[in-house]
Design an enzyme around this catalytic site. Structure first.
Site, mmCIF file in Angstrom:
data_model
loop_
_atom_site.group_PDB
_atom_site.id
_atom_site.type_symbol
_atom_site.label_atom_id
_atom_site.label_comp_id
_atom_site.label_asym_id
_atom_site.label_seq_id
_atom_site.Cartn_x
_atom_site.Cartn_y
_atom_site.Cartn_z
ATOM 1 N N ARG A 191 6.659 -66.078 11.521
ATOM 2 C CA ARG A 191 7.208 -65.478 12.735
ATOM 3 C C ARG A 191 7.666 -66.548 13.723
ATOM 4 O O ARG A 191 8.687 -66.391 14.408
ATOM 5 C CB ARG A 191 6.159 -64.568 13.378
ATOM 6 C CG ARG A 191 6.659 -63.763 14.579
ATOM 7 C CD ARG A 191 5.676 -62.669 14.942
ATOM 8 N NE ARG A 191 6.145 -61.903 16.094
ATOM 9 C CZ ARG A 191 5.555 -61.923 17.294
ATOM 10 N NH1 ARG A 191 4.473 -62.666 17.500
ATOM 11 N NH2 ARG A 191 6.030 -61.203 18.291
ATOM 12 N N HIS B 83 11.328 -66.665 15.419
ATOM 13 C CA HIS B 83 11.492 -66.626 16.872
ATOM 14 C C HIS B 83 12.121 -67.916 17.399
ATOM 15 O O HIS B 83 12.703 -67.920 18.485
ATOM 16 C CB HIS B 83 10.159 -66.344 17.559
ATOM 17 C CG HIS B 83 9.770 -64.897 17.528
ATOM 18 N ND1 HIS B 83 9.397 -64.191 18.646
ATOM 19 C CD2 HIS B 83 9.728 -64.014 16.501
ATOM 20 C CE1 HIS B 83 9.141 -62.939 18.317
ATOM 21 N NE2 HIS B 83 9.329 -62.808 17.013
ATOM 22 N N ASN C 235 7.342 -62.794 22.972
ATOM 23 C CA ASN C 235 6.466 -63.903 22.570
ATOM 24 C C ASN C 235 5.106 -63.899 23.251
ATOM 25 O O ASN C 235 4.096 -64.268 22.636
ATOM 26 C CB ASN C 235 7.152 -65.246 22.870
ATOM 27 C CG ASN C 235 8.424 -65.454 22.078
ATOM 28 O OD1 ASN C 235 8.599 -64.887 21.007
ATOM 29 N ND2 ASN C 235 9.328 -66.279 22.609
ATOM 30 N N HIS D 214 7.657 -58.286 7.280
ATOM 31 C CA HIS D 214 6.575 -57.435 7.778
ATOM 32 C C HIS D 214 5.681 -56.913 6.656
ATOM 33 O O HIS D 214 4.834 -56.051 6.887
ATOM 34 C CB HIS D 214 7.149 -56.266 8.589
ATOM 35 C CG HIS D 214 7.636 -56.670 9.941
ATOM 36 N ND1 HIS D 214 8.193 -55.787 10.847
ATOM 37 C CD2 HIS D 214 7.649 -57.880 10.561
ATOM 38 C CE1 HIS D 214 8.526 -56.433 11.948
ATOM 39 N NE2 HIS D 214 8.216 -57.707 11.797
#
Length: 319
Positions: free
Chosen positions: A59, A63, A93, A192
Site C-alpha cells: 500500500r 500511495h 493516509n 485487496h
C-alpha cells in the site's frame, strides 16, 4: 494553437518515454550488488514477524506512486521546525498508512553496505514486490533507478488517491488519470486480497448498501457500530477467505457480494468490470500475470531519474 499543443504533447510523451527507459532492472548490479537481497531479507523478516505488514508495504508503494509519481514523497514526514508539510496527514493516509519503520530499517541496512546509492523510491518498489511474493503471490522484475523527491503534496494526496466511497465511474476516472485502463484498475484492486481496513472506511457499505451479502454485513456490524466515531479504527480483513495469502479469492468474494469496501463491490455490480472479475475469480494464473504487469506499469509512473531529485540518506527527510 493546435499545432503547438500537439508539439507539446509529443515532447511530453518523449520525455515520459525517456524517463521510463532510464529505469533498468540491473541499475544496482555494479554500484550495490547486494541491494536487492538485503531488501528481500528485511521484507521477509518483517512479514514473518507480522503478516499484515506485507499489505502495508504494498500500500505504501501505491500511495507513493499515485502522488507525484514513484518518488518516495509519501515517506517525507511533517517538520514543524522547517514548516514542511508532507502527505502522511492526508485523509487517505492519516492513521492508516503503516510500514514506515520497516522501510527506515531497510534503508539503514542498505546504507550500511552502499552509502547514498539506493533510493527510498526504489526500496518501496522492491519491497512491494517482495511483500507480494512473501505472501504467496507472483513475482515480477522491478525496473530500478528512481530518485527521491525533495517535495511532497498534501493536496494531491487528498485529490489523487481514490477513496473507498468511489463508484465504478469514479474509480475508472481516477485510475485513467494515471494512464490505467478499467481492466488494469480492477487488476490493481486485487491487492485487496491481503490487508485490512478500518471500520470508518466500510461502515457505509455494510449499513447502507444493498449489494452486499446480508450474513456478511451482519458479521461485520458486531465490530463496527453504526454511529460515527464508535469503533472507527476497528479492523476487518479485506479478504475474509484467505486474508494473509496473495491469491484470487478477492474476486471470488466479489462474486458472492462479500467485498468489504463499497469501492471493492463496485467492480462487480453490473458494470464494465464484471467480466474481469469473473475471469480472475476463475483463473488464478490470469490474475497473477495481469497483476505483475500492472505493478510494473505503476512503478513507472513519473519517476525522477538522472540528476533529478536526490538519494535521501534518511527516507523521512530531505538531505
Amino acid at each position: 494553437m493546435a499545432s503547438s499543443s500537439v508539439s507539446a504533447l509529443l515532447l511530453f510523451l518523449c520525455l515520459a518515454a525517456v524517463a521510463s527507459a532510464q529505469l533498468s532492472p540491473t541499475f544496482y548490479d555494479t554500484s550495490c550488488p547486494n541491494a536487492l537481497s538485503t531488501i528481500k531479507s528485511a521484507v521477509n523478516a518483517a512479514v514473518q514477524k507480522e503478516n499484515r505488514m506485507g499489505a502495508s508495504l504494498l500500500r505504501l508503494h501505491f500511495h507513493d506512486c499515485f502522488v507525484q509519481g514513484c518518488d518516495a514523497s509519501v515517506l517525507l514526514a511533517d517538520n514543524a521546525a522547517t514548516g514542511f508539510t508532507g502527505e502522511q496527514g492526508a485523509l487517505p493516509n492519516a492513521g492508516s498508512l503503516r510500514g514506515f519503520d520497516v522501510i527506515a530499517n531497510i534503508k539503514t541496512q542498505v546504507e550500511a553496505i552502499c552509502k547514498q546509492t539506493v533510493s527510498c523510491a526504489d526500496i518501496l518498489a522492491v519491497a512491494a514486490r517482495d511483500s507480494v511474493v512473501a505472501l504467496g503471490g507472483p513475482s515480477w522484475t522491478v525496473p530500478l533507478g528512481r530518485r527521491d523527491s525533495t517535495t511532497a503534496s498534501l493536496s494531491l494526496a487528498n485529490s489523487d488517491l481514490p477513496p473507498p466511497s468511489f463508484n465504478l465511474e469514479q474509480l475508472i476516472k481516477a485510475f485513467g488519470n494515471k494512464g490505467f485502463t478499467a481492466t488494469e484498475m480492477a487488476t490493481l484492486s486485487g491487492a485487496h486480497t491481503i490487508g485490512q481496513a478500518q471500520c470508518q472506511f466500510f461502515r457505509d457499505h455494510i449499513y447502507n448498501d444493498t449489494n452486499i451479502n446480508s450474513a456478511f454485513a451482519t458479521s461485520l456490524k458486531a465490530n463496527c457500530p453504526r454511529s460515527t466515531g464508535s469503533g472507527d479504527g476497528n479492523l476487518a480483513p479485506l479478504d475474509t477467505t484467505t486474508p494473509y495469502k496473495f491469491d484470487n479469492a478477492y474476486y471470488s468474494n466479489l462474486l458472492n457480494q462479500k467485498g468489504l469496501l463499497h469501492s471493492d463491490q463496485e467492480l462487480f455490480n453490473g458494470g464494465s468490470t464484471d467480466n474481469t472479475v469473473r475471469n480472475f475469480a476463475s483463473n488464478s494464473a490470469a490474475f497473477s500475470s495481469a497483476f505483475a504487469a500492472a505493478m510494473v506499469k505503476m512503478g513507472n509512473l513519473s519517476p525522477l531519474t538522472g540528476s533529478q531529485g536526490q538519494i535521501r540518506l534518511t527516507c523521512s527527510k530531505v538531505n
